[in-house]
Each structure stands twice: as structure tokens, then as C-alpha cells.
Design a protein around this motif. Structure first.
Motif, short mmCIF file in Angstrom:
data_model
loop_
_atom_site.label_atom_id
_atom_site.label_comp_id
_atom_site.label_asym_id
_atom_site.label_seq_id
_atom_site.Cartn_x
_atom_site.Cartn_y
_atom_site.Cartn_z
N THR A 88 -4.98 14.00 -2.10
CA THR A 88 -4.64 15.24 -2.81
C THR A 88 -5.61 15.55 -3.92
O THR A 88 -5.76 16.70 -4.32
CB THR A 88 -3.22 15.16 -3.41
OG1 THR A 88 -3.19 14.07 -4.33
CG2 THR A 88 -2.18 14.96 -2.35
N LEU A 89 -6.28 14.52 -4.44
CA LEU A 89 -7.18 14.79 -5.57
C LEU A 89 -8.44 15.51 -5.11
O LEU A 89 -9.04 16.25 -5.87
CB LEU A 89 -7.52 13.49 -6.31
CG LEU A 89 -6.30 12.84 -6.98
CD1 LEU A 89 -6.69 11.53 -7.66
CD2 LEU A 89 -5.67 13.78 -7.99
N SER A 90 -8.81 15.31 -3.88
CA SER A 90 -9.96 16.06 -3.39
C SER A 90 -9.51 17.18 -2.46
O SER A 90 -10.29 18.04 -2.09
CB SER A 90 -10.92 15.13 -2.64
OG SER A 90 -10.29 14.67 -1.46
N GLY A 91 -8.25 17.13 -2.09
CA GLY A 91 -7.71 18.17 -1.23
C GLY A 91 -8.12 18.05 0.21
O GLY A 91 -8.10 19.02 0.96
N ARG A 92 -8.50 16.85 0.63
CA ARG A 92 -8.98 16.70 2.01
C ARG A 92 -8.12 15.73 2.80
O ARG A 92 -7.53 14.82 2.24
CB ARG A 92 -10.42 16.17 1.99
CG ARG A 92 -11.42 17.19 1.46
CD ARG A 92 -12.78 16.85 1.97
NE ARG A 92 -13.31 15.72 1.22
CZ ARG A 92 -14.46 15.75 0.56
NH1 ARG A 92 -15.19 16.85 0.55
NH2 ARG A 92 -14.88 14.69 -0.08
N THR A 93 -8.10 15.92 4.09
CA THR A 93 -7.41 14.93 4.92
C THR A 93 -8.35 13.73 5.09
O THR A 93 -9.57 13.86 4.97
CB THR A 93 -7.08 15.49 6.32
OG1 THR A 93 -8.28 15.97 6.91
CG2 THR A 93 -6.06 16.61 6.23
N ILE A 94 -7.69 12.64 5.34
CA ILE A 94 -8.48 11.39 5.48
C ILE A 94 -8.03 10.69 6.74
O ILE A 94 -6.83 10.65 7.04
CB ILE A 94 -8.22 10.47 4.27
CG1 ILE A 94 -8.92 11.01 3.04
CG2 ILE A 94 -8.68 9.07 4.58
CD1 ILE A 94 -9.10 9.99 1.97
N GLU A 95 -8.95 10.12 7.47
CA GLU A 95 -8.57 9.30 8.61
C GLU A 95 -9.29 7.98 8.46
O GLU A 95 -10.50 7.93 8.31
CB GLU A 95 -9.04 10.00 9.89
CG GLU A 95 -8.26 9.56 11.11
CD GLU A 95 -8.83 10.18 12.38
OE1 GLU A 95 -8.61 11.40 12.55
OE2 GLU A 95 -9.51 9.47 13.13
N ILE A 96 -8.49 6.94 8.47
CA ILE A 96 -9.10 5.61 8.33
C ILE A 96 -8.81 4.82 9.59
O ILE A 96 -7.68 4.77 10.06
CB ILE A 96 -8.50 4.87 7.11
CG1 ILE A 96 -8.78 5.68 5.83
CG2 ILE A 96 -9.08 3.47 7.01
CD1 ILE A 96 -8.24 5.03 4.58
N ASP A 97 -9.84 4.16 10.12
CA ASP A 97 -9.62 3.25 11.25
C ASP A 97 -9.36 1.87 10.69
O ASP A 97 -10.29 1.15 10.32
CB ASP A 97 -10.88 3.21 12.14
CG ASP A 97 -11.02 4.49 12.93
OD1 ASP A 97 -12.10 4.70 13.53
OD2 ASP A 97 -10.06 5.29 12.94
N ALA A 98 -8.11 1.51 10.65
CA ALA A 98 -7.76 0.25 10.00
C ALA A 98 -7.56 -0.85 11.03
O ALA A 98 -7.26 -0.60 12.20
CB ALA A 98 -6.48 0.44 9.18
N ASP A 99 -7.73 -2.09 10.55
CA ASP A 99 -7.41 -3.24 11.39
C ASP A 99 -5.97 -3.69 11.19
O ASP A 99 -5.39 -4.37 12.03
CB ASP A 99 -8.34 -4.40 11.05
CG ASP A 99 -9.78 -4.04 11.33
OD1 ASP A 99 -10.63 -4.21 10.43
OD2 ASP A 99 -10.05 -3.55 12.45
#
Lengths: 470, 671
Positions: free
Chosen positions: B484-495
Motif C-alpha cells: 500500500t505504501l507504493s500502491g502496487r501489487t506484489i507477487e512473490i515466488d516463495a519457497d
């Protein structure tokens, strides 16, 4: 400040003596309002000296009888004050009391007490300023209302015409149909006795006059031939179940739909156990008062209610016994029109109407005897130390008696109207009880026929309404 | 006929300025029953009080009214003076003519009239007062502590160390609770077992503590100072006094299953010790896992298909015929320390929980971090055993979320998530940790610094935002979130993904029902007052400690546990409890048994009593008010339609008389 009670004051003339000051009694709770009043003192706030304080541990200790006594003793106004909801020193005293006050206030309004005289407030121990303001405002309000009208039969008053009550009533049953029902009923009763299912069947037998019945208690199959059915079956037979259970382990009782609420109530209040009662619901043509259909019948279908163990109709008998938790008692009511009319009148007219009614009261307590939910071993009216309800047949005592009986039935009465029927003075007790039923329903929801459900006035919700509370 | 003394105080000028004291004194003389009237500048002073004492003795007074300030201020003063003179203190009343009169009304006529009437009402009230003595309730000098996690352990130790006898009941085979599952605790990174085990051992060795593990409270009856508790000792099929914990049995037991202590990340046998440091250190045989048939047998085994453990047990400790045992204990105080469980809420599955083996909750990750856990302290993916490189931590899963979980904040998750991320970085230095958060709540001592350490030293990446879903794809967990602080969606490929679950009370109403104590909508036990009485309940004699009352961390739990112990000891320090005698009494000759009184009582002080005839046949049930539990609110007195219940100190007779005395006085109306 106070809720907008819709009562149009049409040209009321109140003659007030010159320099008259109202006399006000305040019932306050120790932990909040009394301390709040102390704080007003410590802060040296000034307010009118018309209020007299009575200290209580909690608003939960305050009974309508105490408010009535204050009025009877000459107070022109009463202020009740306690802790804010959620802050009660005893957790929930004010929450239970809030419902009691709501219902009591609506009854006082209905019988014509100007609500400018009766106030409720939540004042906390920190609210010295609020206390001073409440007392100031209440004093001004009672000043406006004037001296308390006398508890007296109104002289030279024309009275009120109440509107006609309308309704078609239950389906008419001709004599063949009634015969059929009678036959089925007698057979069902007889089977219950021979099968040992019950020890006694409480029903209606022939009365002394052609169109009347009297309750009968049948213990053998042959006696079932005495069971009657028709317009004269007026009594609420659930009044007799308690004493019948002292002689027999299980009883059967013939019930009209208007009688069922009493049975549920008696079970709910521990006076009967469900497994000891077999309820026989019967298709009802409506009871008649003389040649007129009783007011309570006008909006009723006459159909027996499915929560009965057995249901008797023209076609026969079948077992029923609907789940109590889903059972609803649908009571639209022809009397509501008369109640609405009374509520549209200014309070002094209502006061005169009800004082005229109450002035006729003989204190015969037939209403109490006929009511299935009046089972107290010793009635509050018989309590002499102290004597909250004066036994003198005077207007204050009569008013207190009728008010407190209505309050005690609030949320419990389901409108069998037996009280009104048996009253030798023709007091419209049915209107008062119906008014409080409506109020309880409006505020807290319908009490169904399920005995597991708590009665409205021993229950509470944080969100119960309190628009009238200062 | 009463002999009443009325004493009117001037309070210097405070009353005398606006109230004509002499008028009040004169008016008092006319009240029937008044034999002495007097006034004095300062009634509360020593000579003022002495005047009252002397008058009581000299004139044989049996009732006293002091017209002065508020009883909230000086009722105890004058009651003590009355007691000194030999008069029952409850026969002394105050009439408030200061705070409610002279201080708020300037008109002397009106103020004086009101003061007179207030005194009249007070006299009428006191004439109907009855001599009361504080109700004495004997106290059994023993405490019961339910739950032996760190809260229960601390409470029990405090009380036992003070010399009190304590019964400590724990339903698991070992004490220690959730804290024993933790690897390290924030913010100090103390080894949880290392700081807890010494306390656990102290409990097991303490001469004043009777420890009952694998036991549950079955029934509690009685009231403060006099509880009777029935405890069910579940059969462990291993005689504790003989078991040496040698472990021969566990090697031969053929029945494996999930290990609850390790949050099912490892297995255990049917016969087991929950964890190496368990107290007591004895084996338990789980009847649900054991191969022996238990058909037709409520406890114990009917058919013994496998007796391998019995065969190898040298001390002969195995007993397949062991039955549950019910023991009874008398206690004076009860402390409830039943702890918490984790609850992920309805969003968990969407976040991959139960869909992927590599998505786990906080406690599961904790076990993985623990040296005695399923992976020996190594962080490994449960799916393939590989060491994860990118781990996403999601806060507030189930908390602060009325739609999918609970509305409240679970208080510990921000801190343990920081801890988890930090420990992950310690164990896997080249890993990356991402934390999705809404807020960071780090209010305790050293907490803020700890979180900053995770952020700055260990370079844990904190992302302010929520995660909508976690989808497993090609062996990776795709975390779809937002910053929310940058206003962008994030996608993380987590283990691996760790969910910070909500804390919910472990008790689901069983203990609440047995003790008849209140719980809030979430099941946390209700304290008597959220600010001023956080460890008591509204049921006298029952106290609360730990997360059973509300989510909290270990320091607060231990503090609260000591507080509860202190309250318990306060109770147990008396031979007899003195309770306010302003209680209710039911006239059971008239009671019709509707029990509406019971339904409105906030304190469960009303009980059902049976009235039997001479042959023991039940005639009827009536209500009885327990003076040890009654707090004197009077709700029952109004619920009782017939008026069969009265309240001492605010009786019907007193109120009736007061109201009678407060009608308008003609003199006041005519001005």
C-alpha cells in the motif's frame, strides 16, 4: 430531551395555584447517580430544590410499585437515575431495569400520566454537571405538567367512544360440524384415559344455562360423553392444570389457540412440565359473550395450533405436536384499533377514561383467579408489610392494583381475555394487557410458544432501545 | 419502639450557610421515636463522634441518624463510632444535607425544608433497619489451578512458595503448555525450554503442589472459600510411580501417528512422552492410537492384540486395565489458566494452508525452528526437505478480520513474526524474508528495538499490505499481495509461507460452564473490571491468569499469573471471609418456583432447593439466595412478582417508609 410522544395537547386547561412548585422524588443508584449528585454538590452547581432523593444499590432494585407509591404520596414527578449501560456496578442491573422501565413508562403513558412527570436518566459518578442539568430540566418539565391529577372517578365527563372492533372471526361451524367435533373429541379423550396415557381430561361440560359451559374433570372413559364443544367454551382451562397435576401424574387439557400461551408460560416458569401435559387443540367457532363474538375472536381463524399433541377438527383427530422452538403464536388483534384510538387522545382524556374504569374496580380479584399465569401462592396485593397495593377500594389503590397486575403480566400474557370477561365491573383489562403485549413485542420481539425461550422481562440486550432515557 | 438519636452537623459554614440547622433539629424532635437531637459544628471530628458515642450510651439509643455530608464520605466513620458505643453499625444512617442540599440550593427556605424532609426520611428508614453482622464464610486453605502452562505454573509456584496447598490440574500428559513448544522467545531470544523447564521441575518437586496431569476438571460445586472439585484422572495405562522413562517400550511399539506436540510435523508412537523435557517424565499410552481393541469398553482394552510394551517393560509399569479415577478435592480459591490455541480463520485455505505442505502457521514454524523439533532445528520445506530461500510471513491471518476470523488483535504475532524472520536469517543466512503486515504492534519493553533489528540488521523486508491468495505452482508458492505504501501489487515466488494465526481461547465453554463464569463473545473469560480488576471474575473466589483471559505475551502472562496468585492468597489468608451482609433472602414458604430471580441474578447466587416431604418425596422446588455469593443488587427482589424476596439494608419496609416520608410537606408548597 424526552422522546417525542405523540399526544397532541388540545386545549388542555390545567389550573395551577399561584407560585406552585412541583414535588419530585428521585430514585437513584448508589454507585453512579448518587455519586454524580455528590459531585454536583462538590462542584457547587446550583439546581432547583424540588427533588427528594432515595438511595438504592442499583436501578435493578427499583420496582414500579415504588414509583407508584411516590405518586400516591403526592409527588408530581418521579426521576429514576442509574449507571450507563455497561457500567453497572452489578454488571446488568440497569440493563434488566431498562426493560422494566420501558414497559412501565409505556403503560403510564397509556393510562394518561403525562410523561413530562416521569423521567429516566443515566448519570455517572463523574457527571455532576449532567445531574444538575437533569434535575433542572426535569423540574421545569414537571412544572409544565402541573400538579399530579387526582386519582378519582371523573365527574361530569362525557366519556370516550371507542371505535368498533372489526373482524370476521373464525369460520362458522354449523350444528352438524360441531357434533362431529364433539364426537371426535370425546373419542380422543376416552382413548387417552383408557390407554392410561393421562389420569384426567380437563374439558368443558354443560353449564347451567344453554349457551354456557363449565370446566369438568373426567377420570373415566364413560365420563367423556359429558365433554361439550361450542361457542360457550370460554374458560382458559390451563388454569386448572396445576391443581390437577397434584392428583394425577399426567393430565390432558382441551385448549383453544388463545389458551396455549398460558400453557407455554406455565412450562417456562416451572409450574408445569411438558411431559405431564397432553394438549388437545380443537377447531373453535369463536366464543360468544352473549350473542356477540368475543373481541379476541374477531381476528382469529379458530384453527387449532399444530403445537398441540392432538388436533381435533371436523374431519377427525390427528397427532400433531410441532416442534416448540419453531412455534409462533400469530395474534393479530381487533383491539389494536381501540388502543390506537386511545393513544391518539390527549393524556388528560386518557387519564379520565382509565380513572373511570378503575374507579369501578371492586378488588374482587376475579381477574386474578381467572388468569392461568396468576399462580403466586400469595399475591402482591395481599402483602401487607409493607402494603404496596392499598386494599382500600379507592382510586389510588385500584389504579395501583390494575397497573401492577398488567406489569406483572407484561411479556407473559397472550390475550385469552379471561380477566376482562370475568370482571364484574366490565373494566377493559383486555386493552391494558394487549397494549403491553404490543409494547413488549415492538421493543423485544415476539415471545413464541417455546418454553425454553427467556421471557422478555428477565432478559436484556446491550442494544435495547432507550431513546427516552436522558 | 425505637430510640433514635438525630445529630445535625453544621460542617462549619458548609451546611449552616444555607440550611437552618436549628430548624432541622426542631423538625427532628417531632419525628416519632426520636429521643435525642443535637447539633455540632463538625460531627466527623473527634469530639463530634464522641458526642454520638456518649449519647448512645447515656440515652440507650438503638438507632442513630447523622445529618451531614454524603454517606459515600463518612458512613464508615459514623458506623465505626456507633460500633464503639456498642451499637450495631448498620443501625446508623446518614442523611445527606450537604452535597445534595446546602451545596446546591441557595434559597435557605427551600434548602432547610428539603433538609428537614431528608432527615425525616432517614429516621423512618433507620427505624426499620435491622442489626446486621458481616457474613462469615469459612475458607478452605487450598487453591485449585486449572491449566499448567506458564500461567498456571507461575500461579501455582507463587502460592505454594507462600506456604499454601495447591492442586494443579493439566489435561495434557505433560505440563508446559504452548510455551514449551517455542524455540526462542522474543525479544531476548531466550531458549523457551531452558527458562521454562526449571519452573516445571520446581512444580513437580514442590511439597505444596499436588500435580495431576492427564486430568480434567469434571465438576465444581460450592462457592467462594468452599468449592468442591471433582477431577477425572484419565487412564494413561502406565503406572507413573513405576515408570522410569527408560524408553524400551517406545522402541517396540508398532503404532505410529502424528505428534501433536510438533503440530503433526513429526510422528510419535502410541506410547509416548510428549517431549524430552516433559514433566512428569513418564510415558503415556494413547488409547486412540494403540492397536488394542477398545470395542465395548469405555476405558481400557477388551482384547489385547499387542502387548509388546508390556513385555519389554522391566519395572512392569504397563497396566492395560487401568481405569479413569475420579478424585475429589476441597478448595477455597480457583485460578483458571487454560491458555490458547491458534485459529487461522476462513481465509487460511485461500492462503494455501492445507493445500500446500509448505504453508504453515506460526506454531508449526516454531517447532521447525526448535532444536528438539521435527527437523532438529533446521528450516526445511515439508514437501521436499529442501532449505527454503524465500520465505513469506503473513501477519493478521484470522485476527483483525471480522469477516473471516475475529475482530481483535492477537497481540503477539507482530513480535513472533519478527522473531521468526530473524531466526530464519540466522539459520539460513542467504535466505530472504518478507513480512506482509497491516501495522506493527511492538509495545513491550525492547520490542520496538527488536523489530528494528529484524528490519535493519537482518534486512527482513517489511511490506505494508495484505495478501489475497497463495497459489502453488511448479514447486513454488506464488504469493499475491499488495504494497500500500507504493500502491502496487506484489507477487512473490516463495519457497515457504508462514501464517500468523489468531489466538483463541483453548476452552470452548467447558470450563466456563463448569465454573459458571462468564466469557465474552470470543470465549475469553470475563474479568470483573477491564481496568481495575483484571484477574478476578465476577464469581467470588475464581480468578484468571494468562491467555485464557485475553491475548497476551509471556511477560504479561507471568505478571498476571502472579497477580492471580496474589488475589488467591488474599482470599486464603483469612480463616473466615467477611462479606457484606446486605444480601437477599427468599421466603421459601411462599416461593412458587418460577425462578425468574435465578435468571436475572448476575452472580449465580440463587440456587434451586428442593422441598421434600417426610418420606423424601419432592414437593416442590424453591429459590434460595446464597449469602456468600449475593452482592446485594436487588434484581431478584423485583423479578419476584409476589414480593417474597427482601434485601437487607434496602428492605421493602425501609423503602416504603422512606417514600412515605417524602411526600410533599404543606409548608413547602405554600410560599
Amino acid at each position: 430531551m424526552t422522546e417525542a410522544n405523540v399526544s397532541v395537547t388540545r386545549g388542555e386547561t390545567v389550573s395551577v395555584p399561584e407560585g406552585w412548585q412541583p414535588h419530585i422524588v428521585a430514585l437513584v443508584c448508589n454507585w453512579c447517580s448518587y455519586a454524580g449528585a455528590d459531585m454536583a454538590g462538590t462542584t457547587r452547581l446550583e439546581y432547583p430544590a424540588n427533588v427528594r432523593m432515595v438511595r438504592f444499590p442499583c436501578t435493578g432494585r427499583m420496582s414500579p410499585l415504588m414509583i407508584l407509591r411516590a405518586f400516591e404520596q403526592g409527588a408530581d414527578g418521579v426521576l429514576v437515575s442509574g449507571c450507563h449501560p455497561g457500567d453497572c456496578h452489578y454488571v446488568q442491573g440497569n440493563l434488566v431495569a431498562r426493560r422494566r422501565f420501558t414497559i412501565f413508562r409505556s403503560l403510564m403513558d397509556f393510562i394518561g400520566i403525562d410523561l413530562k412527570r416521569l423521567h429516566f436518566a443515566w448519570v455517572s459518578a463523574a457527571e455532576g454537571h449532567k445531574w444538575a442539568k437533569v434535575v433542572t430540566d426535569v423540574t421545569a418539565s414537571v412544572q409544565e405538567a402541573g400538579p399530579l391529577p387526582r386519582f378519582d372517578r371523573p365527574e361530569g365527563w362525557d366519556g370516550i367512544d371507542l371505535p368498533e372492533m372489526a373482524g370476521s372471526g373464525p369460520q362458522e361451524l354449523d350444528s352438524d360440524q360441531l357434533d362431529a367435533i364433539r364426537t371426535h373429541l370425546r373419542k380422543a379423550a376416552s382413548e387417552m384415559l383408557t390407554g392410561g396415557r393421562v389420569g384426567v381430561v380437563i374439558g368443558y361440560g354443560a353449564g347451567t344455562l344453554p349457551d354456557q359451559t363449565a370446566p369438568i374433570f373426567i377420570t373415566d372413559a364413560a365420563g367423556c360423553e359429558k365433554l361439550e364443544w361450542g361457542h360457550g367454551c370460554r374458560n382458559n382451562l390451563s388454569t386448572y392444570v396445576g391443581s390437577a397435576l397434584e392428583q394425577h401424574e399426567r393430565v390432558a387439557v382441551v385448549a383453544k389457540t388463545c389458551d396455549l400461551g398460558a400453557i407455554s408460560g406455565l412450562i417456562r416458569e416451572g409450574q408445569l412440565r411438558r411431559e405431564h401435559v397432553s394438549v388437545i387443540g380443537v377447531q373453535c367457532p369463536g366464543v360468544r359473550d352473549g350473542s356477540e363474538l368475543a373481541a379476541k375472536c374477531l381476528a382469529c381463524s379458530g384453527d387449532p395450533h399444530p403445537i398441540c399433541d392432538f388436533v381435533v377438527t371436523v374431519d377427525g383427530v390427528h397427532e400433531s405436536c410441532q416442534d416448540l422452538s419453531t412455534a409462533v403464536l400469530d395474534t393479530p388483534d381487533a383491539r389494536d384499533k381501540q388502543i390506537a384510538h386511545l393513544e391518539s387522545l390527549p393524556h388528560d382524556q386518557r387519564w379520565k377514561y382509565w380513572q373511570r374504569q378503575f374507579s369501578r374496580c371492586l378488588r374482587c380479584y376475579a381477574c386474578r383467579a381467572a388468569c392461568p399465569l396468576c399462580y403466586c401462592s400469595s399475591c402482591i396485593a395481599e402483602k401487607h408489610r409493607p402494603q404496596w397495593v392499598s386494599t382500600a377500594i379507592d382510586s389510588p389503590g385500584n389504579s395501583t392494583w390494575n397497573i401492577i397486575r398488567a406489569i406483572h403480566l407484561a411479556g407473559r400474557c397472550t390475550g385469552c381475555d379471561e380477566c376482562a370477561r370475568v370482571c364484574p365491573a366490565d373494566i377493559r383489562l383486555d386493552l391494558i394487557n394487549r397494549k403491553l403485549s404490543l409494547e413488549v413485542e415492538r421493543q423485544y420481539g415476539k415471545i413464541g410458544l417455546n418454553p425454553e425461550e427467556k421471557s422478555a422481562l428477565v432478559d436484556f440486550r446491550m442494544e435495547d432501545s432507550e431513546e427516552f432515557i436522558l | 419502639m425505637s430510640r433514635v438519636g438525630v445529630f445535625v452537623c453544621h460542617c462549619g459554614e458548609n451546611i449552616a450557610r444555607n440550611v437552618k440547622v436549628q430548624q432541622v433539629v426542631e423538625a427532628s424532635r417531632d419525628i416519632p421515636g426520636t429521643v435525642v437531637t443535637a447539633d455540632y459544628p463538625y460531627m466527623c471530628s473527634a469530639p463530634g463522634q464522641q458526642m454520638v458515642i456518649d449519647a448512645i450510651k447515656e440515652h440507650n439509643l438503638d438507632r442513630v441518624v447523622v445529618a451531614a455530608c454524603s454517606p459515600q464520605l463518612h458512613e464508615p466513620t459514623f458506623r465505626a463510632a456507633a460500633a464503639q458505643a456498642g451499637l450495631n453499625p448498620y443501625l446508623c444512617e446518614m442523611a445527606n444535607i450537604r452535597e445534595h442540599c446546602s451545596w446546591v440550593h441557595r434559597d435557605t427556605e427551600q434548602a432547610s425544608a428539603k433538609a428537614c424532609q431528608t432527615v425525616v426520611a432517614a429516621v423512618e428508614r433507620v427505624k426499620r433497619a435491622r442489626a446486621l453482622d458481616p457474613i462469615e464464610v469459612p475458607v478452605t486453605k487450598r487453591a485449585l489451578v486449572i491449566g499448567a502452562g506458564v500461567a498456571g505454573i507461575r500461579t501455582a509456584l507463587d502460592m505454594a512458595n507462600a506456604g499454601h496447598s495447591v492442586v494443579l490440574v493439566e489435561r495434557q500428559p505433560s505440563i508446559g503448555g504452548n510455551m514449551s513448544r517455542l524455540s526462542e522467545t522474543f525479544p531476548t531470544l531466550d531458549c523457551s525450554q531452558c527458562i521454562l523447564t526449571p519452573l516445571m521441575v520446581q512444580v513437580s518437586r514442590h511439597p505444596n503442589i499436588e500435580l495431576m496431569t492427564y486430568s480434567e476438571v469434571e465438576e465444581v460445586t460450592g462457592y467462594v472459600g468452599n468449592f468442591t472439585v471433582r477431577i477425572r484422572k484419565k487412564p494413561s495405562f502406565v503406572r507413573a510411580e513405576d515408570c522410569t522413562a527408560c524408553g524400551d517400550c517406545v522402541e517396540v511399539c508398532p503404532a505410529p501417528g502424528g505428534n501433536e506436540f510438533d503440530m503433526a510435523l513429526s510422528t510419535r508412537k502410541a506410547i509416548y512422552i510428549p517431549f524430552p523435557q516433559a514433566v512428569p517424565s513418564v510415558f503415556t499410552l494413547d488409547p486412540d492410537r494403540c492397536l488394542n481393541s477398545k470395542l465395548d469398553s469405555p476405558t481400557g482394552f477388551r482384547v489385547l492384540a499387542c502387548v509388546k510394551c508390556e513385555e519389554v517393560c522391566q519395572p512392569k509399569a504397563i497396566d492395560f486395565d487401568m481405569q479413569a479415577e475420579i478424585v475429589e478435592r476441597e478448595v477455597g480459591a480457583i485460578v483458571v489458566a487454560t491458555g490458547f490455541d491458534l485459529q487461522l480463520g476462513k481465509q487460511a485455505v485461500q492462503l494455501g494452508y492445507q493445500r500446500s505442505l509448505d504453508v504453515m502457521d506460526g506454531l508449526e514454524f516454531e517447532r521447525m525452528l526448535s532444536a528438539s523439533g521435527p527437523t532438529g532445528g533446521e528450516v526445511r520445506r515439508p514437501s521436499d526437505g529442501k532449505v527454503p530461500k524465500d520465505v513469506v510471513f503473513i501477519q493478521c491471518v484470522g485476527s483483525r478480520d471480522p469477516e473471516h476470523g475475529v475482530s481483535y488483535c492477537s497481540r503477539i504475532c507482530c513480535m513472533y513474526t519478527a522473531k521468526h524472520a530473524l531466526l530464519l536469517k540466522h539459520k539460513v543466512p542467504d535466505s530472504r524474508a518478507f513480512v506482509f503486515y497491516m501495522d506493527i504492534r511492538a509495545g513491550g519493553k525492547g520490542y520496538e528495538e527488536f523489530v528494528h533489528r529484524a528490519m535493519e540488521e537482518e534486512r527482513v523486508m517489511y511490506i505494508r499490505g495484505r495478501v489475497s491468495q497463495v497459489i502453488e505452482e511448479d514447486g513454488k508458492l506464488k504469493v499475491h499481495g499488495v504494497d500500500t505504501l507504493s500502491g502496487r501489487t506484489i507477487e512473490i515466488d516463495a519457497d515457504m509461507v508462514v501464517l500468523a494465526a489468531a489466538m483463541e481461547p483453548a476452552d470452548h465453554g467447558e470450563i466456563a460452564g463448569k465454573l459458571r463464569i462468564a466469557a465474552d463473545a470470543h470465549g475469553f473469560f470475563k474479568e470483573a473490571h477491564p481496568k481495575l480488576r483484571p484477574v478476578e471474575t465476577l464469581t467470588a473466589g475464581i480468578f484468571l491468569a494468562g491467555t485464557a483471559q485475553a491475548p497476551k505475551d509471556i511477560p504479561d502472562t507471568v505478571s498476571q499469573a502472579s497477580a492471580a496468585a496474589s488475589k488467591g492468597m488474599e482470599l486464603l489468608s483469612h480463616e473466615f471471609l467477611q462479606r457484606d451482609p446486605s444480601t437477599t433472602h427468599v421466603n421459601d414458604a411462599l416461593c412458587a418456583g418460577c425462578f425468574e430471580c435465578l435468571q436475572v441474578c448476575p452472580y449465580q447466587a440463587i440456587e434451586r432447593r428442593q422441598i421434600l416431604d417426610s418420606e423424601g418425596v419432592l414437593l416442590r422446588e424453591v429459590a434460595w439466595s446464597n449469602p456468600a455469593m449475593c452482592e446485594g443488587c436487588g434484581l431478584c427482589t423485583v423479578a419476584c412478582r409476589g414480593g417474597y424476596i427482601n434485601l437487607e439494608g434496602y428492605s421493602d419496609e425501609q423503602v416504603f417508609a422512606q417514600l412515605g416520608a417524602l411526600g410533599p410537606l404543606p409548608e413547602v408548597l405554600e410560599r
